[in-house]
Enzyme design. Structure first.
Site, short mmCIF file in Angstrom:
data_model
loop_
_atom_site.label_atom_id
_atom_site.label_comp_id
_atom_site.label_asym_id
_atom_site.label_seq_id
_atom_site.Cartn_x
_atom_site.Cartn_y
_atom_site.Cartn_z
CB CYS A 78 39.43 45.94 -26.72
SG CYS A 78 38.83 44.82 -25.49
CG ASP A 110 44.62 43.45 -19.12
OD1 ASP A 110 45.44 43.43 -20.25
OD2 ASP A 110 44.82 44.33 -18.23
CB CYS A 151 42.54 46.46 -25.22
SG CYS A 151 42.51 45.20 -23.81
CG ASP A 152 42.39 47.05 -19.60
OD1 ASP A 152 41.24 47.28 -20.16
OD2 ASP A 152 42.08 46.42 -18.53
CB CYS A 225 35.66 45.40 -20.17
SG CYS A 225 36.81 44.07 -20.78
CD GLU A 486 44.10 43.76 -14.75
OE1 GLU A 486 43.94 44.96 -15.02
OE2 GLU A 486 43.16 42.99 -15.18
CB SER A 512 40.76 43.14 -12.93
OG SER A 512 39.69 43.63 -13.92
#
Length: 516
Positions: A78, A110, A151-152, A225, A486, A512
């Protein structure tokens, strides 16, 4: 040159008297000194001496300082290209007469830590990222900020301090990963494919060789992702908020040779241009992050079929901005908005496919045409949402495609995505994700309860969970776990085992973005 090798500078004309500060240097003279205030200028000689050691020249002390929040790490796809993006942004800041201070932060993947002790650190890393950026920005009294998100947790994490401080700032998404392809499989792959293949293997539906093949092929290069999971949900939300330039939320990070795309490099240059325009116009983040802007972000989150984590992150961003937004607002706003984007996990395409048909502006134009978002919200482009979308093609102009659907013939009707529930198990709130599915009757079944994720995952993989069960995973909340990890591993294992539609999953942990 002195005998010790030091450099003597003639003081026949004071450097301070020759300097005229940039009008954009509204704060950073606290660090570098203000030549119009001799006492303060003298006081900051030590700071300037340190900065000279990093390469500053006399004229650099007159330039605005820009924080570049760059959550780089080589540990995850990511963000592993962020050093290159950060360098492009730094170079562009210098070209435009500024000085860029890079700020790196922790980054927790994650996808890599899922199902491990490390996943307990994921959600809290968002707030650590925000604090790291705030510390750097405030310590060096920077004049504005650019936040790179990947990333998240980095996407909301780099925006939260900009909102918290009401700084002048803009965000840029590092880009989505391209879908993978595997011999013998017709569908495009992503991280969800791997997690569900694990469940299929556990159920005896595929051999270990096929699982390994999916593992090797699912993620072909850099980028976040690829489905409408948390990172891409939040990149879309940030663009909808107006804090990222139009059309930057859905583009791939790299090409098929795993090289940063020319479009992403251009995004880096354009976000710097936009930031300097915001500085000239004195437009700070809270002039953009209004209640209407948050309503736009929620509407877009529903329209793209986004992650339940978007609820957590948008509430956190609203809190930082001091905008009143509570969890019940997601029902009020979302009940009008259908899913109109056909992407994973609910659809067959990926986020890069949205970009191929025009990106998020195409989605937002369709929503605006049906009165589902506000067109008068200001954005970092300096224009309103409606002005940004004025030249964007309508769906009817795109020709035959099935990535983005019209609102009046949606992928799935309104009311079939994220719902906020309350009841005896969750008196304050719970978040249900339908992803476009419809249930005509209540789901009733025996509760099979586990005091932790690992026990539940083991039960799924060993075939102990049967159709009709209600799988309950408890003690995985913010305090109980701690960290609220998650539950993708057991959830994806259920789907891979063919139990996705016949087993309900209830948890005090999180889902998630790749969860159905």
């Amino acid at each position: 040159m002195s005998a010790s090798g030091g450099v003597h500078v003639s003081m026949s004309e004071s450097v301070g008297k020759r300097l005229k500060l940039s009008t954009l240097k509204t704060r950073s003279h606290q660090l570098t000194g203000n030549p119009e205030n001799e006492r303060q200028w003298v006081k900051m000689s030590g700071a300037r001496s340190h900065l000279r050691a990093t390469g500053f020249k006399d004229l650099d002390f007159a330039k605005p300082i820009i924080t570049v929040a760059c959550p780089y790490s080589n540990a995850l796809p990511c963000n592993n290209h962020f050093r290159q993006l950060g360098d492009i942004i730094v170079e562009e800041v210098e070209k435009r007469g500024g000085k860029a201070f890079l700020c790196q932060t922790p980054v927790v993947s994650d996808g890599e830590t899922m199902g491990t002790h490390g996943m307990k650190y994921s959600l809290i890393s968002r707030d650590w990222i925000a604090d790291c950026v705030e510390i750097m920005h405030e310590a060096y009294a920077a004049d504005a900020a650019i936040g790179l998100g990947g990333c998240d947790k980095t996407v909301p994490g780099v925006l939260m301090p900009i909102a918290r401080l009401d700084s002048i700032g803009a965000c840029l998404y590092g880009g989505t990963i391209l879908p993978g392809h595997c011999e013998g499989r017709t569908e495009a792959l992503d991280v969800r494919s791997v997690m569900e293949a694990i469940g299929s293997y556990g159920a005896g539906l595929i051999e270990i060789e096929e699982l390994h093949q999916v593992e090797r092929c699912a993620l072909p290069g850099s980028g976040s992702c690829g489905g409408m999971y948390t990172a891409n949900t939040m990149s879309c939300a940030v663009e909808a908020l107006g804090m990222a330039l139009p059309g930057t939320a859905t583009g791939p990070a790299v090409d098929t040779e795993n090289k940063v795309t020319e479009a992403k490099k251009d995004n880096c240059r354009k976000v710097v241009e936009a930031l300097f325009n915001l500085m000239e116009a004195k437009i700070s983040s809270r002039q953009i992050l209004t209640r209407k802007a948050f309503e736009n972000a929620v509407a877009v989150m529903f329209a793209v079929g986004g992650s339940t984590n978007g609820v957590l992150h948008l509430l956190a961003l609203a809190h930082e901005t001091k905008v009143k937004l509570d969890i019940d607002d997601f029902n009020v706003i979302g009940e009008r908005v259908p899913i109109i984007v056909n992407v994973s996990p609910h659809g067959k395409y990926h986020t890069a496919d949205i970009d191929a048909v025009g990106g998020l502006p195409v989605v937002m134009k369709e929503l605006l045409a049906h009165g589902l978002i506000h067109g008068d919200c200001l954005t970092v482009s300096g224009c309103t949402v409606a002005e940004n979308l004025a030249t964007v093609p309508s769906l009817s102009d795109l020709g035959a495609q099935d990535v983005v659907y019209p609102v009046d013939k949606p992928f799935s009707p309104a009311g079939r995505h994220i719902l906020i529930l309350k009841g005896n198990l969750a008196p304050e709130s719970a978040v249900l994700k339908l992803s476009g599915k419809q249930f005509d009757t209540a789901f009733v079944g025996p509760a099979v309860v586990f005091d932790g994720e690992q026990e539940a995952y083991d039960a799924v993989m060993s075939g102990k969970i049967k159709a009709g069960d209600v799988l309950v995973i408890r003690y995985e909340g913010p305090k109980g776990s701690p960290g609220m990890p998650e539950m993708l591993s057991p959830g994806a294992a259920l789907v891979g085992a063919g139990l996705g539609k016949s087993v309900a999953l209830v948890t005090d942990g999180r889902f998630s973005g790749a969860s159905h």
